[in-house]
Design a protein around this motif. Structure first.
Motif, PDB file in Angstrom:
ATOM      1  N   PHE A  15       0.830  -1.204   0.000  1.00  0.00           N
ATOM      2  CA  PHE A  15       0.000   0.000   0.000  1.00  0.00           C
ATOM      3  C   PHE A  15       0.870   1.260   0.000  1.00  0.00           C
ATOM      4  O   PHE A  15       0.602   2.214  -0.741  1.00  0.00           O
ATOM      5  CB  PHE A  15      -0.926   0.007   1.207  1.00  0.00           C
ATOM      6  N   THR A  16       1.910   1.265   0.844  1.00  0.00           N
ATOM      7  CA  THR A  16       2.774   2.450   0.930  1.00  0.00           C
ATOM      8  C   THR A  16       3.471   2.710  -0.391  1.00  0.00           C
ATOM      9  O   THR A  16       3.509   3.851  -0.872  1.00  0.00           O
ATOM     10  CB  THR A  16       3.820   2.256   2.043  1.00  0.00           C
ATOM     11  N   THR A  17       4.021   1.653  -0.988  1.00  0.00           N
ATOM     12  CA  THR A  17       4.767   1.819  -2.237  1.00  0.00           C
ATOM     13  C   THR A  17       3.869   2.311  -3.363  1.00  0.00           C
ATOM     14  O   THR A  17       4.210   3.261  -4.081  1.00  0.00           O
ATOM     15  CB  THR A  17       5.425   0.489  -2.630  1.00  0.00           C
ATOM     16  N   VAL A  18       2.713   1.679  -3.521  1.00  0.00           N
ATOM     17  CA  VAL A  18       1.795   2.078  -4.600  1.00  0.00           C
ATOM     18  C   VAL A  18       1.324   3.510  -4.400  1.00  0.00           C
ATOM     19  O   VAL A  18       1.350   4.332  -5.336  1.00  0.00           O
ATOM     20  CB  VAL A  18       0.603   1.108  -4.672  1.00  0.00           C
ATOM     21  N   LEU A  19       0.903   3.840  -3.186  1.00  0.00           N
ATOM     22  CA  LEU A  19       0.393   5.182  -2.940  1.00  0.00           C
ATOM     23  C   LEU A  19       1.493   6.224  -3.090  1.00  0.00           C
ATOM     24  O   LEU A  19       1.263   7.313  -3.646  1.00  0.00           O
ATOM     25  CB  LEU A  19      -0.221   5.254  -1.539  1.00  0.00           C
ATOM     26  N   LEU A  21       4.129   6.108  -5.028  1.00  0.00           N
ATOM     27  CA  LEU A  21       4.419   6.303  -6.446  1.00  0.00           C
ATOM     28  C   LEU A  21       3.293   7.061  -7.147  1.00  0.00           C
ATOM     29  O   LEU A  21       3.546   7.867  -8.055  1.00  0.00           O
ATOM     30  CB  LEU A  21       4.651   4.953  -7.127  1.00  0.00           C
ATOM     31  N   VAL A  22       2.053   6.802  -6.738  1.00  0.00           N
ATOM     32  CA  VAL A  22       0.921   7.554  -7.295  1.00  0.00           C
ATOM     33  C   VAL A  22       1.064   9.038  -6.974  1.00  0.00           C
ATOM     34  O   VAL A  22       0.797   9.911  -7.826  1.00  0.00           O
ATOM     35  CB  VAL A  22      -0.411   6.996  -6.759  1.00  0.00           C
ATOM     36  N   LEU A  23       1.496   9.353  -5.766  1.00  0.00           N
ATOM     37  CA  LEU A  23       1.708  10.753  -5.391  1.00  0.00           C
ATOM     38  C   LEU A  23       2.925  11.345  -6.089  1.00  0.00           C
ATOM     39  O   LEU A  23       2.971  12.552  -6.377  1.00  0.00           O
ATOM     40  CB  LEU A  23       1.898  10.855  -3.871  1.00  0.00           C
ATOM     41  N   ALA A  93       3.464   6.957   3.002  1.00  0.00           N
ATOM     42  CA  ALA A  93       3.467   7.414   1.611  1.00  0.00           C
ATOM     43  C   ALA A  93       3.679   8.920   1.525  1.00  0.00           C
ATOM     44  O   ALA A  93       4.401   9.415   0.658  1.00  0.00           O
ATOM     45  CB  ALA A  93       2.163   7.015   0.926  1.00  0.00           C
ATOM     46  N   LEU A  94       3.068   9.676   2.435  1.00  0.00           N
ATOM     47  CA  LEU A  94       3.249  11.121   2.460  1.00  0.00           C
ATOM     48  C   LEU A  94       4.677  11.506   2.827  1.00  0.00           C
ATOM     49  O   LEU A  94       5.138  12.595   2.484  1.00  0.00           O
ATOM     50  CB  LEU A  94       2.263  11.759   3.445  1.00  0.00           C
ATOM     51  N   LEU A  95       5.374  10.632   3.542  1.00  0.00           N
ATOM     52  CA  LEU A  95       6.763  10.890   3.912  1.00  0.00           C
ATOM     53  C   LEU A  95       7.746  10.465   2.826  1.00  0.00           C
ATOM     54  O   LEU A  95       8.820  11.064   2.676  1.00  0.00           O
ATOM     55  CB  LEU A  95       7.103  10.150   5.213  1.00  0.00           C
ATOM     56  N   ILE A  99      11.045  10.406  -2.833  1.00  0.00           N
ATOM     57  CA  ILE A  99      12.045   9.521  -3.432  1.00  0.00           C
ATOM     58  C   ILE A  99      11.630   9.174  -4.856  1.00  0.00           C
ATOM     59  O   ILE A  99      12.430   9.246  -5.801  1.00  0.00           O
ATOM     60  CB  ILE A  99      12.209   8.250  -2.574  1.00  0.00           C
ATOM     61  N   GLY A 100      10.367   8.783  -5.029  1.00  0.00           N
ATOM     62  CA  GLY A 100       9.875   8.482  -6.364  1.00  0.00           C
ATOM     63  C   GLY A 100       9.867   9.699  -7.262  1.00  0.00           C
ATOM     64  O   GLY A 100      10.220   9.621  -8.454  1.00  0.00           O
ATOM     65  N   ALA A 101       9.488  10.857  -6.711  1.00  0.00           N
ATOM     66  CA  ALA A 101       9.421  12.066  -7.530  1.00  0.00           C
ATOM     67  C   ALA A 101      10.798  12.463  -8.045  1.00  0.00           C
ATOM     68  O   ALA A 101      10.956  12.819  -9.226  1.00  0.00           O
ATOM     69  CB  ALA A 101       8.802  13.205  -6.716  1.00  0.00           C
ATOM     70  N   LEU A 102      11.807  12.411  -7.199  1.00  0.00           N
ATOM     71  CA  LEU A 102      13.147  12.811  -7.610  1.00  0.00           C
ATOM     72  C   LEU A 102      13.722  11.862  -8.667  1.00  0.00           C
ATOM     73  O   LEU A 102      14.338  12.301  -9.652  1.00  0.00           O
ATOM     74  CB  LEU A 102      14.069  12.871  -6.388  1.00  0.00           C
TER      75      LEU A 102
END
Length: 781
Positions: A15-19, A21-23, A93-95, A99-102
């Motif tokens: 759940f954390t990983t998917v959410l 990456l969605v964010l 996920a909010l924290l 990492i995914g965005a960068l």
């Protein structure tokens, strides 16, 4: 293997990983669509989000969706089943989305503008589907693995939201049963998953974002069209608001934060000084080791100690501290600094290695030929051109050490808590407004080194900056040490009321041993009852000998806290997480149980303490959704009345932890997070208030309990100052017992106290895992 924990941990990670990456996707796209200044803002906000301490963001969401949150009221048992995992995943996920965005932003930097210019049909959704998404999809593995590994190893967020996952359960297992081997043995699947995740990354190339986008933002906006552009930017704005805006605005914009800010500083400033020292010393040590080991590739193995829960390192160090020749070091905080160094050495080494490689290799080779050692090469070749990078590395490690809770929670010395650990404990036992004020104080500590350095450079210049910084550091250290020495030296060695102190019990899980005793009571026959973090109630005779124990039936949601002697023998035990009161006879048989969950009059919401009024009624304090004290029939739970309310004004309460009834029928309330004692009449009228935040006579730091003897003397148990303060009927301090430490006349975060008929005082010395009995002069003892 515990398959429930495995299932919970896997669900949390997925759940954390998917959410996350969605964010991350709209945030990264916004970085591509905006100009250079906007791109810098996107990268800066992502880094700032990563720098936020986990408990800062968690504290904001706990108020709404925590175990006492407003949005969870009325959800019933379904909330207990799925809400902790769901909320923990959302907060993580909010924290972790930056990492995914960068990494996605770096992946899109590989695009070539010529590809878009050569294909005019690549517009709108077609451009997203055929160009941007394939490029992102190939780069998703790295952020997915990193986010998953960090989520799997996170301890503090699931623990705060009471989600049963592997790291939190390992901590509970060790902290309640003290079996290091059993705790570490339970976590082998977790370690395998973490190491496998690191191995999966292998030697993959890291795509970090550049200063300027490869594809012109204007061209990309033109090809996507107005609709897609605004939809992406609006979605990214929502991500930034949820992850960054809400926590900061809630902390700064609330009037309650600033109302409690000064009391928070008064109660916690010695802790703040100690927090700076731990973080600064650990960061300096890490950086020194990183510079020395910069060319040693084996240091990369330390990535494991960085991604696994810090509580594992804490367990190992806690076991080492039990060896006789190492035990004195535990009292100095050396194990805290060592634990932080072990955990964050990889981060310092990674940055130092990058700085080392970025230096001119020819100059380093010439230095080697000239006989220059590694330190000389750093000083004369690398640092002149890359000093800002090394300073940045120090600051990053300093921040990580400043926020850290997991590594130190099991090895902090008595009276050695850090600000982060204080905030974590307050959040773990229920969110309150003062936590936000403490988070603001922690934020000030975060920017303090940068502010000091700026002043130093202005005053002394670049060359004299280091020397002046050292002097400032020595002054801070001296202030902190002298304050600690004064506080400990002020403890009375002799008491006018008590002739000696006796120790009952020790750390352990067997009969007669304790794991963080939380509450106690003495009945009219002189039997002492103690409940601890294992959920056991133990009974001791008047001479301190162990007699009996029984296990509370329900401990999954939380442990019992709050006790009062029952008329005729036995004891009343409060269960906050089950919103009820139990009466047991002297043999541990359940005789009476009452309490209905809710926030209306006559219902209970996280009750914390109970005190008999002596007329067949009792008072029960509550916190969370209701900051109040209610009055009930002792044996039936019939509602009689109540008083209080959430706030800091006289008569209002902020986590009422303890209750006592005076000889004249007055109700004394340990208003813990307001750092004061309030006195009410039996019908709830405020009679007087005394005390304020601090460490001096008449001042309190988180008073957790209060009792009153037949002569009107008040005995106040101070969790924050690790002492018991005795005040007269006129509210003036008579003497102080205890102080931080492990000696028989010292305490470590005491939780509760009580008096017997002979006037002897019993103190639940929680983190020393024992009960202290102060024997009254001239009493029967």
């Amino acid at each position: 293997m515990n398959f429930e924990l495995l299932q919970n941990s896997v669900v949390l990670v997925v759940f954390t990983t998917v959410l996350a990456l969605v964010l991350a996707v709209p945030a990264a796209l916004a970085g591509q669509l905006l100009g250079q200044r906007g791109r810098r803002w996107v990268v800066g906000s992502a880094l700032l989000t990563l720098a936020l301490p986990a408990f800062f963001v968690s504290g904001m969401w706990m108020e709404h969706v925590g175990f006492a949150g407003a949005w969870r009221v009325g959800l019933g048992e379904a909330s207990d089943r799925w809400m902790p995992i769901a909320v923990s995943s959302g907060v993580l996920a909010l924290l972790l989305w930056p990492i995914g965005a960068l990494l996605l932003l770096g992946a899109w930097d590989r695009l070539d503008s010529r590809h878009l210019e050569a294909e005019p049909a690549l517009r709108g959704g077609v451009l997203l589907a055929r160009v941007l998404w394939p490029c992102a999809r190939s780069a998703l593995l790295q952020p997915a693995v990193i986010i998953g590994v960090l989520a799997l190893g996170n301890f503090s967020v699931p623990a705060l939201f009471q989600a049963r996952v592997w790291p939190a359960e390992v901590w509970v297992e060790y902290s309640t049963r003290f079996d290091a081997w059993a705790a570490l043995r339970r976590c082998w699947p977790l370690l395998i998953l973490l190491v496998a995740g690191l191995a999966l990354l292998g030697r993959r190339r890291w795509a970090w974002p550049g200063v300027v986008a490869a594809v012109s933002p204007g061209l990309l906006r033109e090809r996507l069209g107005v609709g897609w552009t605004w939809a992406i930017l609006a979605t990214a704005a929502v991500v930034w608001v949820l992850a960054l805006g809400l926590p900061i605005v809630q902390a700064v914009a609330r009037a309650r934060t600033w109302t409690e800010f000064l009391p928070a500083i008064q109660a916690a400033w010695p802790v703040a000084v100690r927090t700076i020292l731990y973080a600064a010393v650990a960061a300096t040590g890490v950086l020194a080791m990183a510079l020395w080991l910069v060319e040693r590739k084996w240091v990369g193995v330390m990535a494991v100690t960085f991604v696994v829960p810090g509580v594992f390192t804490g367990i190992v160090l806690a076991e080492l501290s039990t060896f006789g020749f190492l035990e004195p070091l535990k009292r100095t905080g050396a194990f805290v600094v060592a634990g932080l160094g072990i955990r964050y050495l990889f981060v310092g080494w990674l940055v130092a290695r990058q700085v080392w490689r970025s230096a001119d290799s020819r100059l380093r080779e010439w230095g080697q030929l000239a006989g220059a050692g590694r330190w000389a090469q750093w000083r004369h070749v690398v640092l002149p051109g890359s000093g800002s990078g090394i300073a940045g590395a120090w600051f990053v490690v300093y921040l990580l050490c400043l926020w850290d809770v997991e590594t130190q929670i099991l090895v902090v010395p008595p009276g050695g808590d850090t600000l982060g650990l204080m905030i974590f404990n307050l959040l773990h036992y229920g969110h309150n407004a003062q936590v936000t004020a403490l988070c603001v104080l922690l934020g000030i500590l975060a920017i303090l080194p940068r502010a000091i350095w700026g002043v130093v450079r202005r005053v002394a210049g670049a060359r004299g900056g280091a020397a002046l910084a050292c002097l400032v550091g020595v002054a801070v250290v001296g202030t902190g040490c002298s304050q600690q020495e004064d506080a400990m030296g002020s403890r009375p060695l002799a008491s006018a009321l008590f002739e000696r102190v006796e120790v009952i019990g020790a750390r352990g899980t067997g009969p007669g041993f304790f794991s963080k005793p939380r509450s106690l009571a003495v009945d009219e026959h002189g039997s002492l009852f103690v409940v601890d973090m294992t959920g056991r109630v133990q009974r001791f005779g008047p001479d301190g000998r162990w007699m009996l124990l029984w296990q509370m039936l329900d401990t999954t949601a939380g442990r019992a806290k709050g006790m009062e002697a029952a008329p005729g023998g036995g004891v009343f035990v409060v269960e906050p997480h089950y919103h009820r009161v139990n009466r047991y006879d002297g043999e541990g048989r359940l005789a009476v149980q009452w309490g209905v969950q809710g926030t209306n009059a006559g219902q209970l919401w996280f009750p914390r303490a109970i005190a008999s009024a002596g007329d067949g009624t009792c008072f029960v304090s509550e916190y969370g959704r209701q900051e109040r004290v209610q009055r009930f029939r002792l044996e039936t739970g019939e509602y009689v009345g109540g008083f209080g309310g959430d706030g800091t004004a006289p008569g209002q309460l902020n986590r009422a932890e303890g209750l006592g009834v005076g000889p004249g029928g007055e109700v004394y309330v340990a208003d813990s997070c307001n750092h004061r004692i309030q006195v009410f009449s039996l019908d709830g009228r405020l009679l007087r208030t005394h005390g304020r935040a601090g460490r001096g006579p008449g001042e309190f730091s988180y008073p957790y309990d209060v009792r009153v003897d037949a002569d009107g003397r008040q005995y106040v148990c101070e969790f924050g100052n690790s002492r018991v303060q005795i005040l007269g009927p006129d509210d003036r301090t008579l003497e102080i017992l205890g102080g931080p430490g492990e000696a028989p006349d010292e305490m470590n975060n005491p939780w509760s106290l009580c008096l017997d008929r002979a006037g002897n005082l019993y103190v639940a010395d929680s983190l020393n895992h024992r009960v202290l009995k102060y024997v009254r002069r001239g009493g029967r003892g």
